[in-house]
Scaffold this active site. Sequence first.
Site, PDB file in Angstrom:
ATOM      1  N   LYS A   1       0.849  -1.199   0.000  1.00  0.00           N
ATOM      2  CA  LYS A   1       0.000   0.000   0.000  1.00  0.00           C
ATOM      3  C   LYS A   1       0.880   1.243   0.000  1.00  0.00           C
ATOM      4  CE  LYS A   1      -3.170   2.631   2.997  1.00  0.00           C
ATOM      5  NZ  LYS A   1      -4.051   2.615   4.191  1.00  0.00           N
TER       6      LYS A   1
ATOM      7  N   ASP B   1      -2.400  10.105   4.032  1.00  0.00           N
ATOM      8  CA  ASP B   1      -3.806   9.735   4.196  1.00  0.00           C
ATOM      9  C   ASP B   1      -4.511  10.745   5.097  1.00  0.00           C
ATOM     10  OD1 ASP B   1      -6.250   8.563   4.441  1.00  0.00           O
ATOM     11  OD2 ASP B   1      -5.564   6.837   5.632  1.00  0.00           O
TER      12      ASP B   1
ATOM     13  N   LYS C   1      -9.875  12.911   8.548  1.00  0.00           N
ATOM     14  CA  LYS C   1      -9.406  12.458   9.857  1.00  0.00           C
ATOM     15  C   LYS C   1      -9.318  13.641  10.816  1.00  0.00           C
ATOM     16  CE  LYS C   1      -6.442   8.595   8.383  1.00  0.00           C
ATOM     17  NZ  LYS C   1      -7.167   7.521   9.070  1.00  0.00           N
TER      18      LYS C   1
ATOM     19  N   ASP D   1       1.707   6.208   5.716  1.00  0.00           N
ATOM     20  CA  ASP D   1       0.726   5.285   5.138  1.00  0.00           C
ATOM     21  C   ASP D   1       1.228   4.605   3.853  1.00  0.00           C
ATOM     22  OD1 ASP D   1      -1.669   4.053   5.691  1.00  0.00           O
ATOM     23  OD2 ASP D   1      -2.895   5.493   4.574  1.00  0.00           O
TER      24      ASP D   1
ATOM     25  N   ASP E   1     -12.113   7.250   3.948  1.00  0.00           N
ATOM     26  CA  ASP E   1     -10.902   6.973   4.727  1.00  0.00           C
ATOM     27  C   ASP E   1     -10.521   5.485   4.671  1.00  0.00           C
ATOM     28  OD1 ASP E   1      -8.738   7.502   6.278  1.00  0.00           O
ATOM     29  OD2 ASP E   1      -9.838   7.732   8.166  1.00  0.00           O
TER      30      ASP E   1
ATOM     31  N   GLU F   1      -9.386   3.868   2.271  1.00  0.00           N
ATOM     32  CA  GLU F   1      -8.864   3.999   0.908  1.00  0.00           C
ATOM     33  C   GLU F   1      -7.849   2.912   0.562  1.00  0.00           C
ATOM     34  OE1 GLU F   1      -7.568   5.435   3.397  1.00  0.00           O
ATOM     35  OE2 GLU F   1      -5.437   5.090   3.085  1.00  0.00           O
TER      36      GLU F   1
ATOM     37  N   ARG G   1      -7.762  -0.276   0.979  1.00  0.00           N
ATOM     38  CA  ARG G   1      -8.331  -1.466   0.343  1.00  0.00           C
ATOM     39  C   ARG G   1      -8.747  -1.182  -1.097  1.00  0.00           C
ATOM     40  NH1 ARG G   1     -12.690  -1.879   5.058  1.00  0.00           N
ATOM     41  NH2 ARG G   1     -10.975  -0.839   6.122  1.00  0.00           N
TER      42      ARG G   1
HETATM   43  N1  BES Z   1      -4.189   4.331   7.028  1.00  0.00           N
HETATM   44  C1  BES Z   1      -5.351   4.114   7.794  1.00  0.00           C
HETATM   45  C2  BES Z   1      -5.148   3.071   8.885  1.00  0.00           C
HETATM   46  C3  BES Z   1      -4.364   3.519  10.075  1.00  0.00           C
HETATM   47  C4  BES Z   1      -4.933   4.310  11.046  1.00  0.00           C
HETATM   48  C5  BES Z   1      -3.087   3.075  10.252  1.00  0.00           C
HETATM   49  C6  BES Z   1      -4.207   4.660  12.155  1.00  0.00           C
HETATM   50  C7  BES Z   1      -2.358   3.420  11.365  1.00  0.00           C
HETATM   51  C8  BES Z   1      -2.918   4.214  12.325  1.00  0.00           C
HETATM   52  C9  BES Z   1      -6.485   3.619   6.914  1.00  0.00           C
HETATM   53  O1  BES Z   1      -6.504   4.129   5.634  1.00  0.00           O
HETATM   54  C10 BES Z   1      -7.755   4.047   7.562  1.00  0.00           C
HETATM   55  O2  BES Z   1      -7.976   5.210   7.659  1.00  0.00           O
HETATM   56  N2  BES Z   1      -8.539   3.088   8.018  1.00  0.00           N
HETATM   57  C11 BES Z   1      -9.747   3.381   8.677  1.00  0.00           C
HETATM   58  C12 BES Z   1     -10.786   2.413   8.188  1.00  0.00           C
HETATM   59  C13 BES Z   1     -12.176   2.741   8.630  1.00  0.00           C
HETATM   60  C14 BES Z   1     -12.650   3.995   7.953  1.00  0.00           C
HETATM   61  C15 BES Z   1     -13.071   1.584   8.297  1.00  0.00           C
HETATM   62  C16 BES Z   1      -9.522   3.202  10.175  1.00  0.00           C
HETATM   63  O3  BES Z   1      -8.803   2.275  10.564  1.00  0.00           O
HETATM   64  O4  BES Z   1     -10.009   4.026  10.934  1.00  0.00           O
HETATM   65 ZN    ZN Z   2      -4.703   4.734   4.890  1.00  0.00          ZN
HETATM   66 MN    MN Z   3      -7.529   5.990   5.551  1.00  0.00          MN
END
Ligand code: BES
Ligand code: ZN
Ligand code: MN
Length: 505
Positions: free
Chosen positions: A265, A270, A277, A288, A347, A349, A351
């Site tokens: 990825k 992000d 966020k 990210d 968010d 993204e 996947r």
């Molecule tokens: N890059 C983030 C995941 C992440 C968050 C990694 C905090 C490390 C620390 C990912 O893109 C994301 O934002 N995931 C969301 C998914 C949710 C919207 C279903 C998450 O984990 O909050």
């Molecule tokens: Zn992310």
């Molecule tokens: Mn995200």
Amino acid sequence: MEFSIKSGYLDRPKVCVVAGIFEAYRGRFTLPAKQIDQLSGGYLTKFLQRGEMKGKLASVLMLHHVPGMKARVLLVGLGKEKTYREAEFCKAVRAAVTALDAAGIQGAFLSLTSGDAPRDVSWRIRQAVLVTEETLYRFDRCKSEKLPPRPALRHLVLAADSGELALGERALSQGCAIAEGIRLARDLGNLPANICTPEYLAETTRDMAAELKLDCAILTPKKIAAEGMEALLAVARGSRREARFIHLEYRPPKNEDKPLVLIGKGVTFDSGGISLKPAAGMEEMKYDMCGAAAVLGVMRAAARMALPVPLVALIPCCENMPGGDAARPGDIVRSLSGQRIEIVNTDAEGRLLLCDALAYAKRCKPAAIIDVATLTGACVVALGHVASGFFTRDEDLARALAQAAETAQDRLWRLPLWEEYDEALKSGFADVANVGGREGGAITAASFLSRFVDKKTPWAHLDIAGTAWKSGKDKGATGRPVALLCHYLLQRAQERDVAAGDKTS
Ligand code: BES
Ligand code: ZN
Ligand code: MN
């Protein structure tokens, strides 16, 4: 940092010999420590008897003037002999390297790699190199003030018994190659998002491909659109920085095996997109792209080691920003696989990038696929910062990865990928939604990805959200799970050797 291998002693001025002490009431000598003690007429014994070194794990005692020796001696505690295993070895090496560097010592002889524990000489030498490089790593490329040259420690001689020098040399070059891969992953992770853009990742890859003679294709948005990777483009649209899709191949000579496909990825920042966020800690979202960085690190290491395992790296890169053309919650896009995805939360993204890369992987006729991603905050909630999460439906791959994690001291913990979790991703309007609920978030993310993988191809997903970087005083990218994946490749290479041996015998 320079490494070399030597059997016997290195007793020279300006050098420091590192010797281990096991923990006991008055400490207990390892063989090298005992030899120094005898050479010096019982000088070390005094320190042990006075209780100045009891052998407590990672404790250190620097002796500047040892009778009969030109070199200094650093005693390092190994903990109790009964509990001296992989993790203890690594901690002792870390403590020794930290102490040597802090004392401004330029050259040292590490005796801990000789003897017979833990594991074999190859493991100890590889690990000593990795731990040393990890300990001495600094990232100051973005500081204006020129800092004094670091590290002080320049040359480390690793001990091996005289019958093991050839094995040792091989392990040394493997350790150096893996360390180089880890350094690349850490540097890329630490760079800020205004420098480390999708284009920067692509250019870095191109340079590396030229240097190591790898095949490399970089897809720009036009080509990505022509391929049909609409899910990736839906994320990229919110940013003025263009997406890139990196396709990098390593093919060992005279090797017709199907490749292992590694997917990383590469979200260079992000922000969450329209599902923005919160501000606190958002600067960490420059990390990210650590999945992408890890895959590039593994490619570098594998090519340097000339491993007999063909590899393909697929790295979708873009930035997740809330620009005027950004995807909106509720938008529906057609992924490369043909499945239509309802983007309920912009968010989620990662996947969306990965599902297109997973579908693209099919054309590489993969022997197996492993994707690496900072995918979910939920994985951090589940496992903290110690273990990366991993998911697979292939038991052989699960076993092999768990074994590699153990060998590399780069922890992994398996989470389930049962079909019951698929329910969460139902969409009223499209084929699948890009988010489930808050609950089991790491698993529903993996379940989402699983829909884009050919059922017959062994596939594993590594969620490194909790392990790719550290916050707080030691903040920075860790380079995980480069070591784990490199050890997995070393295992595969060895299995291949064994199979070839069987055929010829
Ligand atoms: N890059 C983030 C995941 C992440 C968050 C990694 C905090 C490390 C620390 C990912 O893109 C994301 O934002 N995931 C969301 C998914 C949710 C919207 C279903 C998450 O984990 O909050
Ligand atoms: Zn992310
Ligand atoms: Mn995200």
